[in-house]
Design an enzyme around this catalytic site. Sequence first.
Site, short mmCIF file in Angstrom:
data_model
loop_
_atom_site.label_atom_id
_atom_site.label_comp_id
_atom_site.label_asym_id
_atom_site.label_seq_id
_atom_site.Cartn_x
_atom_site.Cartn_y
_atom_site.Cartn_z
N PHE B 120 -12.77 -10.02 3.65
CA PHE B 120 -11.79 -9.17 4.56
C PHE B 120 -12.18 -9.58 6.00
CE2 PHE B 120 -8.24 -6.40 4.44
CZ PHE B 120 -7.47 -7.01 3.71
N GLN B 246 -4.11 0.22 16.15
CA GLN B 246 -4.12 -0.94 15.88
C GLN B 246 -2.88 -1.60 15.54
OE1 GLN B 246 -5.92 -1.98 11.52
NE2 GLN B 246 -7.41 -2.46 12.86
N HIS B 248 -1.64 -4.72 13.64
CA HIS B 248 -1.95 -5.65 12.78
C HIS B 248 -1.51 -6.88 13.08
CE1 HIS B 248 -2.45 -7.59 8.94
NE2 HIS B 248 -3.08 -6.49 8.42
N LEU B 262 4.25 -5.38 6.72
CA LEU B 262 2.69 -6.00 6.58
C LEU B 262 2.73 -7.05 5.83
CD1 LEU B 262 0.30 -5.24 7.78
CD2 LEU B 262 -0.32 -4.48 5.55
N GLU B 265 -3.85 -8.94 4.96
CA GLU B 265 -5.14 -9.78 5.68
C GLU B 265 -5.64 -10.74 4.48
OE1 GLU B 265 -7.34 -7.63 8.29
OE2 GLU B 265 -9.33 -8.60 7.48
N ARG B 321 -9.18 -7.50 13.51
CA ARG B 321 -7.73 -7.58 13.71
C ARG B 321 -7.39 -7.54 15.30
NH1 ARG B 321 -6.12 -3.26 9.10
NH2 ARG B 321 -6.23 -4.93 7.08
N HIS B 387 0.25 -0.60 13.28
CA HIS B 387 -0.18 -0.43 12.16
C HIS B 387 -1.03 0.71 11.67
CE1 HIS B 387 -1.26 -1.78 8.08
NE2 HIS B 387 -2.58 -1.86 8.28
N ARG B 422 -10.24 -0.18 13.55
CA ARG B 422 -10.78 -0.35 12.22
C ARG B 422 -10.48 -1.55 11.47
NH1 ARG B 422 -7.87 -0.16 7.39
NH2 ARG B 422 -5.86 -0.40 8.32
C1 LIG Z 1 1.45 -1.78 4.71
C2 LIG Z 1 0.17 -1.17 4.84
C3 LIG Z 1 -1.19 -1.71 4.21
C4 LIG Z 1 -2.49 -1.34 4.22
N1 LIG Z 1 -3.48 -1.76 3.62
C5 LIG Z 1 -4.61 -1.50 3.66
C6 LIG Z 1 -5.64 -1.77 2.95
O1 LIG Z 1 -5.51 -2.74 2.43
N2 LIG Z 1 -6.86 -1.09 3.09
C7 LIG Z 1 -7.16 0.01 3.83
O2 LIG Z 1 -8.13 0.45 3.64
N3 LIG Z 1 -6.05 0.56 4.45
C8 LIG Z 1 -4.77 -0.20 4.53
N4 LIG Z 1 -3.89 0.50 5.20
C9 LIG Z 1 -4.05 1.79 5.84
C10 LIG Z 1 -3.97 2.78 4.83
O3 LIG Z 1 -2.99 2.70 4.00
C11 LIG Z 1 -3.54 3.91 5.67
O4 LIG Z 1 -4.28 4.30 6.92
C12 LIG Z 1 -3.95 5.26 4.67
O5 LIG Z 1 -3.19 5.04 3.60
C13 LIG Z 1 -3.57 6.67 5.02
O6 LIG Z 1 -3.75 7.45 4.33
P1 LIG Z 1 -3.70 9.13 4.33
O7 LIG Z 1 -4.45 9.80 3.22
O8 LIG Z 1 -4.65 9.45 5.57
O9 LIG Z 1 -2.25 9.47 4.63
P2 LIG Z 1 -0.69 8.88 3.76
O10 LIG Z 1 -1.02 8.20 2.72
O11 LIG Z 1 -0.06 8.49 4.69
O12 LIG Z 1 -0.38 10.34 3.36
C14 LIG Z 1 0.29 11.25 4.14
C15 LIG Z 1 0.62 12.26 3.71
O13 LIG Z 1 1.00 13.45 4.33
C16 LIG Z 1 2.29 13.86 4.08
N5 LIG Z 1 2.81 14.70 5.25
C17 LIG Z 1 2.86 13.97 6.57
N6 LIG Z 1 3.26 14.88 7.52
C18 LIG Z 1 3.73 15.86 6.83
C19 LIG Z 1 4.17 17.23 7.11
N7 LIG Z 1 4.52 17.45 8.21
N8 LIG Z 1 4.39 18.35 6.00
C20 LIG Z 1 4.08 18.01 4.64
N9 LIG Z 1 3.28 16.72 4.41
C21 LIG Z 1 3.24 15.58 5.35
C22 LIG Z 1 3.12 12.99 3.76
O14 LIG Z 1 4.25 13.17 2.89
C23 LIG Z 1 1.96 12.18 2.61
O15 LIG Z 1 2.04 12.59 1.71
C24 LIG Z 1 -2.49 -0.19 5.03
C25 LIG Z 1 -1.41 0.54 5.74
C26 LIG Z 1 -0.30 -0.03 5.67
C27 LIG Z 1 0.84 0.72 6.37
#
Ligand SMILES: Cc1cc2nc3c(=O)[nH]c(=O)nc-3n(C[C@H](O)[C@H](O)[C@H](O)COP(=O)(O)OP(=O)(O)OC[C@H]3O[C@@H](n4cnc5c(N)ncnc54)[C@H](O)[C@@H]3O)c2cc1C
Lengths: 253, 630
Positions: B120, B246, B248, B262, B265, B321, B387, B422
């Site tokens: 990556f 970021q 993407h 998306l 990558e 990126r 992103h 990142r």
């Molecule tokens: C399309 C895409 C592909 C990606 N691919 C990669 C990858 O290959 N590798 C990598 O390392 N990263 C990748 N990323 C980044 C990564 O997926 C995210 O940064 C990461 O999943 C965020 O996880 P999190 O646990 O912080 O939050 P999330 O998984 O976003 O979870 C947020 C949670 O908070 C809850 N929430 C939000 N606000 C509230 C509220 N007010 N009240 C109650 N609940 C709330 C939501 O319901 C959800 O359950 C990608 C991102 C995208 C968009």
Amino acid sequence: MSYKAKFRVWRGEGGEGRLEDFTVEVNEGEVVLDIIHRLQATQAPDLAVRWNCKAGKCGSCSMEINGRPRLGCMTRMSTFTEDETITVTPMRTFPVIKDLVTDVSFNYEKARQIPSFTPPAGVNPGEYRMEQIDVERSQEFRKCIECFMCNNVCHVIRDHEENKPGFAGPRFLMRIAELDMHPYDVADRKDAAQDEHGLGYCNITKCCTEVCPEHIKITDNALIPMKERVVDRRYDPLVWLGNKIFKRSTAKS
Amino acid sequence: MEIERHEYDVVVIGAGGAGLRAAIESRQQGKRTAIVCKSLFGKAHTVMAEGGAAAAMGNVNSSDNWMVHFRDTMRGGKFLNNWRMAELHAKEAPDRVWELEAWGALFDRTKDGKISQRNFGGHEYPRLAHVGDRTGLELIRTLQQRVVALQQEDEKLHGDAEAYIKVFQECTVTRLLKDGDAVSGAFGYWRENGRFVVFDAPAVVLATGGIGKSYVVTSNSWEYTGDGHALALLAGAKLINMEFIQFHPTGMVWPPSVRGILVTESVRGDGGVLRNSEGRRFMFDYIPDVFKDKYATTEEEGDRWYTDQANNRRPPELLPRDEVARAINAEVKAGRGSPQGGVYLDVSTRLPAAEIIKRLPSMHHQFKELADVDITQEPMQVGPTCHYIMGGVEVDADTGQACVPGLFAAGEVSGGMHGSNRLGGNSLSDLLVFGRRAGAGAAAYLDGLPSRPRSSEEAVAAAEAEALAPLRRAGENPYSVHHELQRTMNELVGIIRRSGEITEALEAVEKLKERAQGVGATGGRIYNPGWHLSLDLRNMLLVSECVAKAALLREESRGGHTRDDFPGMSAEWRRRILRCSLSGDASGVTVEEKAQPPMRDDLITLFDRAELAKYITEEELADFDALVKE
Ligand SMILES: Cc1cc2nc3c(=O)[nH]c(=O)nc-3n(C[C@H](O)[C@H](O)[C@H](O)COP(=O)(O)OP(=O)(O)OC[C@H]3O[C@@H](n4cnc5c(N)ncnc54)[C@H](O)[C@@H]3O)c2cc1C
Ligand code: SF4
Ligand code: SF4
Ligand code: FES
């Protein structure tokens, strides 16, 4: 390139509702969920619909479009003619909360009834060794995005509320198969599949496979093999025992 | 109406990777834990992650170890990272990935049966544990199933599956509650029926993800309205690094309705190349000085690298990126873009069709279904998309605690780990490492607490009034305010920034703040998206203000912050962190500078002097020389 489409959307809450007619703009490349969003933004701000990823990855936007269970975000408007009226209704097997949003708690209850992954004692994290070919079967089932459309369409529960307690639905019968085929799972799942989760109700009509947006061969690759395992088990305990030992020894080698 | 109340030890807001891992830890440490999330359990944004989780397990190249991963992470973040977080992350990521396997995850395998790892951008060795291109789904499902496993255990032990860990799904938190300085709980509403709910808990873990919904072109879902960022600010915590977003490099550009979705990558990691309308692999023209010796200078060398990494340098398509996104932006601006306003990303001429379908199944599916493009036959058209936000709640690296007692944050909502940019794959591992640490931090905080805090009735009443306000007035449509904010941020505080435009954006945000006070939601309280959006506006506006204000102050270009009027990277600015807090009268945001603490001796000496010289000041370099001499 844009045109006005005719939509009929189910609206209502608390067990009451009706189809409401809308005329709404459609642009090139749009999907049904885009149109629902346009309705929210312009004509019906409180129209309820679930969605998250808008890319067919989260399984939130399940709905019935012209009577067929589909993901709203993966159903392109170009699959309909411009003069066709498009009818959008909520999934039928689950109680409606409001408009297109249904109460899918049935699925979460079933998920909790299936005993979790059970690895053998004494294998520490980092020590797992599995061949790609051995994980691929279960990997296919783990592609599931839990849109619950297979459970929605399965005739065992679609119009048969009375069967719900004893039937996990294709989604969770497949989960049992997934664990049973996991190279490191040592739990015995066959009897329970049949007796507690209703594998016997399934008469392999394949309707679940047809609607699966992930194109998982639910019936052929999960349910039928699981039925065969149950049958083997029931008629020949030695075969079962042999399989299990074989599985464990290859997993460890 | 009577408000529903629940008492817990720890309330985790968010059920993505970070939230679930935090909740599992807190429950495993014997704390009664609630998981609250806006969507259904298992649907959080993490589900969308494609490429993989970075962990230096060394399964594919045994030269990999935590120090190499640490260096790559710091380089990727242009040395602005919180180095302690980068260190913990690099050291602990392998254990966190292996643990998932023991909970039932099925990663793709190497020939000798270990977890396979893929290349990556910015990672020196193949490092990303993955499952095809649906790694996030595997991660979230595994954690979800781990929560269920714990519930089954509790069912056996206590006769109640939800005795120690319970999921409150489709429940949105709108305010954190406090007792004096310390957190005492959270206030929210059920999406399903619009009723209010109060959680009484001494510890709250924010794991709410990002902010992308403030932009038009984004890979993020509706959930990314910056709720956790705003909740933290409103509760008195600080946000750092908010100017770093970021973009993407590869989002879909056509059809318009899917713009921003998306394109992983991994397409480039597995051999895909970028070309402009003249057919040129333009990335060779954009290798920045700091990376000159690490990337191939000819197509031949770049191509050889895929099969022989020991003797060749990687192709520049795999630069971090921010570099790739700026290059695409520049090509399009120079008139060398594709017909639909992007550039070409091609795997069709690089891998056999069957191989593409096997390695990139979701991409194949996504383009076929949404754009009528068969990626095994023709190139994709791609362009930058909003992103990920590097900025977030300022936390203690080891425990995830914010400056407000009882408040913790992990995952995308926290700041520091990724510096100014990142690396791909470093988020999924971040979620696991710091999710676990925040859960443990919350548990330890509870153990040291003499008595439980209590939320005041006035605070609950105020939160209730705030939440009901949009339903009580006939005002402007919230969707129009949202659309205008998205356009403003996209156009004025996007990938390339200028002082004048950012100032304009700030003026626009002020006006939108006023308009947001007047939006009205028609309809009732049951599952009413218009009402929900009206409440989300507060958060998006606050976060946008942070982004714009910090972007205006930082007069340099670094990672996810590019200033047209200050194109260079400044060693002086590297030592400065911008920190946002709520202004005294709570009407907006103030930003202050804070010094970046110098890197620990044993960490800084992991780098060559020549490399450090590109980033740090003369003064710092002199300290380094003295250190090495000792
Ligand atoms: C399309 C895409 C592909 C990606 N691919 C990669 C990858 O290959 N590798 C990598 O390392 N990263 C990748 N990323 C980044 C990564 O997926 C995210 O940064 C990461 O999943 C965020 O996880 P999190 O646990 O912080 O939050 P999330 O998984 O976003 O979870 C947020 C949670 O908070 C809850 N929430 C939000 N606000 C509230 C509220 N007010 N009240 C109650 N609940 C709330 C939501 O319901 C959800 O359950 C990608 C991102 C995208 C968009
Ligand atoms: S194949 Fe079985 S599970 Fe699938 S729809 Fe038919 S009866 Fe239901
Ligand atoms: S198996 Fe297919 S149809 Fe059933 S829930 Fe999973 S993704 Fe949906
Ligand atoms: S919105 Fe995620 S599958 Fe449709």
